[in-house]
Design an enzyme around this catalytic site. Structure first.
Site, PDB file in Angstrom:
ATOM      1  N   ARG A 122       0.734  -1.185   0.164  1.00 20.94           N
ATOM      2  CA  ARG A 122      -0.069  -0.102   0.007  1.00 20.94           C
ATOM      3  C   ARG A 122       0.832   1.326   0.003  1.00 20.94           C
ATOM      4  O   ARG A 122       1.546   1.225   1.018  1.00 20.94           O
ATOM      5  CB  ARG A 122      -0.808   0.237   1.168  1.00 20.94           C
ATOM      6  CG  ARG A 122      -2.342   0.415   1.194  1.00 20.94           C
ATOM      7  CD  ARG A 122      -3.063  -0.175   2.425  1.00 20.94           C
ATOM      8  NE  ARG A 122      -2.618   0.498   3.485  1.00 20.94           N
ATOM      9  CZ  ARG A 122      -3.428   0.800   4.611  1.00 20.94           C
ATOM     10  NH1 ARG A 122      -4.668   1.064   4.324  1.00 20.94           N
ATOM     11  NH2 ARG A 122      -2.818   1.289   5.553  1.00 20.94           N
TER      12      ARG A 122
ATOM     13  N   THR B 107      -0.760   7.565  -0.981  1.00 17.79           N
ATOM     14  CA  THR B 107      -1.980   7.363  -1.729  1.00 17.79           C
ATOM     15  C   THR B 107      -3.119   6.215  -1.039  1.00 17.79           C
ATOM     16  O   THR B 107      -4.132   6.329  -1.494  1.00 17.79           O
ATOM     17  CB  THR B 107      -1.733   7.167  -3.418  1.00 17.79           C
ATOM     18  OG1 THR B 107      -1.301   5.831  -3.304  1.00 17.79           O
ATOM     19  CG2 THR B 107      -0.911   8.093  -3.911  1.00 17.79           C
TER      20      THR B 107
ATOM     21  N   ASP C 112       4.137  -6.116  10.048  1.00 18.73           N
ATOM     22  CA  ASP C 112       5.207  -5.773  11.064  1.00 18.73           C
ATOM     23  C   ASP C 112       5.397  -6.636  12.213  1.00 18.73           C
ATOM     24  O   ASP C 112       6.139  -7.164  12.703  1.00 18.73           O
ATOM     25  CB  ASP C 112       5.004  -4.093  11.422  1.00 18.73           C
ATOM     26  CG  ASP C 112       5.569  -3.373  10.125  1.00 18.73           C
ATOM     27  OD1 ASP C 112       6.501  -3.924   9.461  1.00 18.73           O
ATOM     28  OD2 ASP C 112       5.409  -2.116  10.327  1.00 18.73           O
TER      29      ASP C 112
ATOM     30  N   ASP D 143      -0.021  -2.870  12.493  1.00 15.24           N
ATOM     31  CA  ASP D 143       0.431  -3.129  11.188  1.00 15.24           C
ATOM     32  C   ASP D 143       0.513  -4.805  11.211  1.00 15.24           C
ATOM     33  O   ASP D 143       1.476  -5.202  11.749  1.00 15.24           O
ATOM     34  CB  ASP D 143       1.478  -2.625  10.684  1.00 15.24           C
ATOM     35  CG  ASP D 143       1.934  -2.962   9.436  1.00 15.24           C
ATOM     36  OD1 ASP D 143       2.335  -4.098   9.012  1.00 15.24           O
ATOM     37  OD2 ASP D 143       2.117  -1.846   8.569  1.00 15.24           O
TER      38      ASP D 143
HETATM   39  C1  PRP Z   1      -1.637  -4.391   4.729  1.00 16.43           C
HETATM   40  C2  PRP Z   1      -2.495  -5.761   4.858  1.00 16.43           C
HETATM   41  C3  PRP Z   1      -3.239  -5.602   3.574  1.00 16.43           C
HETATM   42  C4  PRP Z   1      -3.117  -4.118   3.275  1.00 16.43           C
HETATM   43  C5  PRP Z   1      -4.750  -3.693   3.745  1.00 16.43           C
HETATM   44  O1  PRP Z   1      -0.390  -4.668   3.973  1.00 16.43           O
HETATM   45  O2  PRP Z   1      -1.736  -6.733   5.198  1.00 16.43           O
HETATM   46  O3  PRP Z   1      -2.568  -6.145   2.553  1.00 16.43           O
HETATM   47  O4  PRP Z   1      -2.292  -3.529   4.159  1.00 16.43           O
HETATM   48  O5  PRP Z   1      -4.912  -2.295   3.410  1.00 16.43           O
HETATM   49  P1  PRP Z   1      -6.116  -1.861   2.333  1.00 16.43           P
HETATM   50  O6  PRP Z   1      -7.258  -2.665   2.561  1.00 16.43           O
HETATM   51  O7  PRP Z   1      -6.285  -0.427   2.809  1.00 16.43           O
HETATM   52  O8  PRP Z   1      -5.355  -2.042   1.014  1.00 16.43           O
HETATM   53  P2  PRP Z   1       0.771  -3.572   3.553  1.00 16.43           P
HETATM   54  O9  PRP Z   1       0.394  -2.781   2.484  1.00 16.43           O
HETATM   55  O10 PRP Z   1       0.903  -3.015   5.080  1.00 16.43           O
HETATM   56  O11 PRP Z   1       1.910  -4.605   3.170  1.00 16.43           O
HETATM   57  P3  PRP Z   1       2.681  -5.555   4.134  1.00 16.43           P
HETATM   58  O12 PRP Z   1       1.664  -7.084   4.243  1.00 16.43           O
HETATM   59  O13 PRP Z   1       3.664  -5.979   3.434  1.00 16.43           O
HETATM   60  O14 PRP Z   1       2.858  -5.154   5.509  1.00 16.43           O
HETATM   61  N1  URA Z   2      -2.834  -2.650   7.285  1.00 14.63           N
HETATM   62  C1  URA Z   2      -2.573  -3.349   8.404  1.00 14.63           C
HETATM   63  O1  URA Z   2      -1.647  -3.833   8.580  1.00 14.63           O
HETATM   64  N2  URA Z   2      -3.325  -2.968   9.650  1.00 14.63           N
HETATM   65  C2  URA Z   2      -4.239  -1.913   9.099  1.00 14.63           C
HETATM   66  O2  URA Z   2      -4.835  -1.437  10.275  1.00 14.63           O
HETATM   67  C3  URA Z   2      -4.800  -1.355   7.727  1.00 14.63           C
HETATM   68  C4  URA Z   2      -3.592  -1.867   7.037  1.00 14.63           C
END
Ligand code: PRP
Ligand code: URA
Length: 209
Positions: free
Chosen positions: A104, A108, A203, A200
């Site tokens: 993400r 944006t 993380d 998160d």
């Molecule tokens: C997080 C989560 C989803 C996304 C959800 O991933 O695991 O994939 O955000 O958010 P959205 O519904 O607003 O798109 P992130 O982009 O943080 O990546 P990561 O899993 O690599 O930490």
């Molecule tokens: N991605 C995450 O990991 N946590 C949230 O709350 C939203 C997006």
């Protein structure tokens, strides 16, 4: 939300609460996600078609049921979706695993695709798209779009925690996709994080913060 299924079994609710706690460390967080994913898989696979086969028990010949029809593919959205694969695989060990890499954009909040590798016969399989967090719905909606472009038609989305905004977006973009969640939370904050959520997920799973 007619195609959103909230799995509020007491065991699932209890384990989600433990995951939300900021004092829960990465090891326990991973174990809990694994256990919840297994419990969710039990429910998500409830409508798998069966066929009758004949076998021989130690007592007699018997007509009995085994799973037939479409095979499964589990597709985690990287990174955090990886934490849901093993729990589901422990119930459906024959499933193939595909991967979709999306992150993400922090400014944006729009998803950016960086990787996609699906099983060669993905379009013949039922796809379980997995990601613990459904926030704005941008990542899940884009992932479903990519999977559909590769010919897949039979898709279920399995998430741990959803915001109503994200569930509504996926439902609007992909009304044919059933959404399974362990908890439907209140809303998003200004940074697109789920309230109360669990922070998160990537993380916390991988200890990167
Ligand atoms: C997080 C989560 C989803 C996304 C959800 O991933 O695991 O994939 O955000 O958010 P959205 O519904 O607003 O798109 P992130 O982009 O943080 O990546 P990561 O899993 O690599 O930490
Ligand atoms: N991605 C995450 O990991 N946590 C949230 O709350 C939203 C997006």
């Amino acid at each position: 939300m007619s195609n959103v299924h909230v799995m509020d079994h007491p065991l699932i609710q209890h384990k989600v609460s433990l995951m939300r706690d900021k004092e829960t460390g990465a090891k326990e967080f991973r174990e809990l996600l694994n256990e919840i994913s297994m419990l969710m898989a039990y429910e998500v696979t409830r409508d798998l078609p069966l066929k009758t086969v004949e076998i021989e028990t130690p007592i007699c010949r018997a007509q009995t049921k085994v799973i037939s029809g479409k095979k499964l593919a589990i597709v985690p959205i990287l990174r955090a979706g990886l934490g849901m694969v093993d729990g589901i695989m422990s119930l459906v060990p024959a499933a193939k695993v595909g991967h979709i890499g999306l992150y993400r954009d922090p400014n944006t909040l729009e998803p950016v695709e960086y990787y996609c590798k699906l099983p060669a016969d993905a379009e013949e399989r039922e796809i379980l798209l997995v990601d613990p967090m459904l926030a704005t719905g941008g990542s899940a909606s884009a992932a479903i779009r990519f999977i559909k472009k590769r010919g897949c038609k039979n898709i279920k989305l399995v998430c741990l925690i959803a915001a109503p905004e994200g569930a509504a977006r996926v439902q609007a973009d992909h009304p044919d996709v059933d959404i399974f969640v362990a908890a439907m939370d209140e809303k998003l904050n200004d940074h697109g994080y789920i309230i109360p959520g669990l922070g998160d997920a990537g993380d916390r799973l991988f200890g990167t913060k």
